[in-house]
Design an enzyme around this catalytic site. Structure first.
Site, PDB file in Angstrom:
ATOM      1  N   THR A   1       0.928  -0.804   0.100  1.00 22.60           N
ATOM      2  CA  THR A   1      -0.489  -0.118  -0.209  1.00 22.60           C
ATOM      3  C   THR A   1       0.625   1.272   0.131  1.00 22.60           C
ATOM      4  OG1 THR A   1      -1.817   0.796   1.124  1.00 22.60           O
ATOM      5  CG2 THR A   1      -0.364  -0.644   2.720  1.00 22.60           C
TER       6      THR A   1
ATOM      7  N   LYS B   1       3.534   1.320  -3.526  1.00 21.71           N
ATOM      8  CA  LYS B   1       3.254   0.225  -4.775  1.00 21.71           C
ATOM      9  C   LYS B   1       4.487   0.532  -6.315  1.00 21.71           C
ATOM     10  CE  LYS B   1      -1.473   0.777  -3.906  1.00 21.71           C
ATOM     11  NZ  LYS B   1      -2.623   0.659  -3.811  1.00 21.71           N
TER      12      LYS B   1
ATOM     13  N   ASP C   1      -6.473  -3.271  -7.837  1.00 18.02           N
ATOM     14  CA  ASP C   1      -7.429  -1.956  -7.275  1.00 18.02           C
ATOM     15  C   ASP C   1      -8.280  -2.392  -8.460  1.00 18.02           C
ATOM     16  OD1 ASP C   1      -6.030  -1.601  -5.339  1.00 18.02           O
ATOM     17  OD2 ASP C   1      -4.742  -0.348  -5.576  1.00 18.02           O
TER      18      ASP C   1
ATOM     19  N   GLY D   1      -9.663  12.715 -11.122  1.00 16.50           N
ATOM     20  CA  GLY D   1      -8.362  12.581 -10.141  1.00 16.50           C
ATOM     21  C   GLY D   1      -7.661  11.871 -11.357  1.00 16.50           C
TER      22      GLY D   1
ATOM     23  N   GLY E   1      -2.670   8.140  -8.277  1.00 17.35           N
ATOM     24  CA  GLY E   1      -2.366   6.925  -8.756  1.00 17.35           C
ATOM     25  C   GLY E   1      -3.841   5.853  -8.557  1.00 17.35           C
TER      26      GLY E   1
END
Ligand code: NDP
Length: 273
Positions: free
Chosen positions: A62, A66, A103, A127, A130
């Site tokens: 996390t 990453k 994810d 946005g 990542g």
């Protein structure tokens, strides 16, 4: 011997991954343990080397590690390559390390569970950090009609769009006045308890809103605002968190925990009460 797994990050104390994976191990009868590893400044490689040398079979990764995990992996899934980041590492039988990113697929699992219209839909992603980059390939695989990214720093949205061969367009908050079926908040604004600077008229026209951030009560400032504008289908990212964990567990153990019953278990359990 018990197989070792862990979540790497900094901070890592708050992570829910140990509860999730311990639950998956219990319901599927897997002999494994899952811990937390705090990664001190710039020590990802040394920490990961130590972990895998001492019986580690895989880990979740996390913030802020990453990209370090991406560099650490010997081979990468297409999703990790598209995301430019890794949230799951796995020790392979030949001793090499494989990196994946679950994810975005976790998000899509949750969107399907929530009956979000994806096929032929116009998607707005707010946005360009990542998380935004990581969700685009899985969304494109769900036959969406178009993806537009709006971001405060336009160049970051342009950099992401450039990776997807003309399939993704970008715009600024000032120019945005189009209609979208689905709006996904991939900014960190909800963490700051503020709204992204998006015109309410754009939100009102949507059918579905989703915030990647999650909260114990299931409502973020963004989902509450969308509901106040008449979007009854507005959800936080708790299901995405479960979805990415389910897929990491499947990669490691070859068994896929049931997604919906896991969400129900944890919603009824400590996270939501
Ligand atoms: P990043 O820090 O990489 O990106 C943050 C983004 O938010 C950037 O686009 C930034 O814009 C934008 N932003 C921040 N503040 C503002 C503001 N005041 N106004 C407008 N835009 C703003 O974060 P991540 O991409 O890693 O994470 C984004 C969110 O996704 C977080 O809330 C995180 O918790 C959540 N997340 C949830 C997951 C889950 O499993 N549910 C998994 C991963 C992430 P700019 O580029 O202009 O700075």
């Amino acid at each position: 011997m018990t197989d070792k797994y862990a979540v790497f990050g900094n901070p890592v104390e708050h992570s829910m991954s140990p509860q999730l994976h311990s639950y998956f191990a219990k319901i599927s009868g897997q002999n494994m343990e899952y811990g937390k590893v705090l990664v001190e400044d710039s020590s990802f490689k040394a920490t990961a080397d130590e972990f895998f040398k001492n019986g580690g079979k895989g880990c979740n990764v996390t913030v802020p590690c990453k990209i370090d995990a991406y560099d650490y992996a010997d081979s990468l899934s297409e999703y990790a390559k598209a995301a430019g980041a890794v949230n799951t590492l796995k020790l392979l039988d030949d001793g090499s390390i494989y990196g994946d990113n679950t994810d975005g697929r976790g998000l899509c699992e949750d969107l399907k569970r929530l009956r979000c219209p994806l096929s032929d839909s116009k998607i707005l992603i707010i946005g360009a950090g990542g998380a935004s980059r990581g969700i685009i390939k899985p969304l494109l695989e769900n036959a969406v009609k178009s993806i537009t990214i709006v971001n405060r720093t336009l160049s970051k949205a342009q950099d992401i769009a450039a990776l997807f061969d003309g399939l993704v367009s970008v715009t600024t908050y000032e120019k945005l006045n189009d209609q979208f079926d689905v709006i996904i908040n991939a900014t960190s604004t909800s963490l700051q308890n503020i709204l992204p600077p998006l015109n309410d008229e754009v939100v009102k026209k949507a059918k579905f809103a989703y915030d990647l951030m999650y909260r114990k009560d299931g409502e973020t400032v963004f989902t509450k605002h969308a509901k106040s504008l008449g979007i009854s289908d507005a959800y936080d990212g708790f299901g995405m968190l479960i979805g990415q964990a389910v897929l990491s567990f499947e990669l490691w153990r070859g068994l896929k925990p049931d997604f919906s019953s896991t969400i129900k278990h944890f919603k009824d359990d400590q996270f939501k009460n």
